[in-house]
Motif scaffolding. Structure first.
Motif, PDB file in Angstrom:
ATOM      1  N   ILE A  57       0.865  -1.177   0.000  1.00 10.95           N
ATOM      2  CA  ILE A  57       0.000   0.000   0.000  1.00 10.95           C
ATOM      3  C   ILE A  57       0.905   1.231   0.000  1.00 10.95           C
ATOM      4  N   LEU A  58       0.697   2.131  -0.935  1.00 10.57           N
ATOM      5  CA  LEU A  58       1.528   3.329  -1.034  1.00 10.57           C
ATOM      6  C   LEU A  58       0.729   4.540  -0.544  1.00 10.57           C
ATOM      7  N   LEU A  59       1.239   5.166   0.522  1.00 14.09           N
ATOM      8  CA  LEU A  59       0.599   6.339   1.117  1.00 14.09           C
ATOM      9  C   LEU A  59       1.580   7.499   1.127  1.00 14.09           C
ATOM     10  N   ARG A  60       1.048   8.717   1.030  1.00 15.08           N
ATOM     11  CA  ARG A  60       1.872   9.925   1.167  1.00 15.08           C
ATOM     12  C   ARG A  60       1.234  10.784   2.253  1.00 15.08           C
ATOM     13  N   PRO A  61       2.018  11.182   3.259  1.00 17.97           N
ATOM     14  CA  PRO A  61       1.435  12.007   4.326  1.00 17.97           C
ATOM     15  C   PRO A  61       1.007  13.371   3.801  1.00 17.97           C
ATOM     16  N   ARG A  62      -0.072  13.882   4.350  1.00 18.84           N
ATOM     17  CA  ARG A  62      -0.573  15.209   3.973  1.00 18.84           C
ATOM     18  C   ARG A  62       0.141  16.325   4.733  1.00 18.84           C
ATOM     19  N   LYS A  63       0.799  15.965   5.844  1.00 16.77           N
ATOM     20  CA  LYS A  63       1.490  16.961   6.647  1.00 16.77           C
ATOM     21  C   LYS A  63       2.729  16.323   7.258  1.00 16.77           C
TER      22      LYS A  63
END
Length: 57
Positions: A31-37
Motif C-alpha cells: 500500500i503506497l501512502l503519502r502524508p498530507r502533513k
C-alpha cells in the motif's frame, strides 16, 4: 485515514514456496501512502480480505 494520508495505490503479490514436499501459497499487499502533513503520524490498521494489519507509528 484520508485526513492524514493520500492513497497513491496498492499492489497484490502472490508468494509460493516449496519445502519438504509441501507447497505454501500466500498473498502480500503493498500500500503506497503519502502524508498530507509533516510530523509524527500513525497509520491506522487496514482491512483487506478479512485480514487486519497492525497500526504503525
Amino acid at each position: 485515514m484520508n485526513k492524514d494520508f493520500h492513497f497513491l495505490g496498492s499492489k497484490q503479490m502472490s508468494v509460493s514456496s516449496h519445502t519438504n514436499g509441501n507447497n505454501t501459497y500466500s498473498s502480500r499487499w503493498q500500500i503506497l501512502l503519502r502524508p498530507r502533513k509533516s510530523g509524527e503520524l500513525q497509520i491506522p490498521e487496514l482491512l483487506i480480505n478479512d485480514e487486519v494489519s497492525p497500526t504503525i507509528s
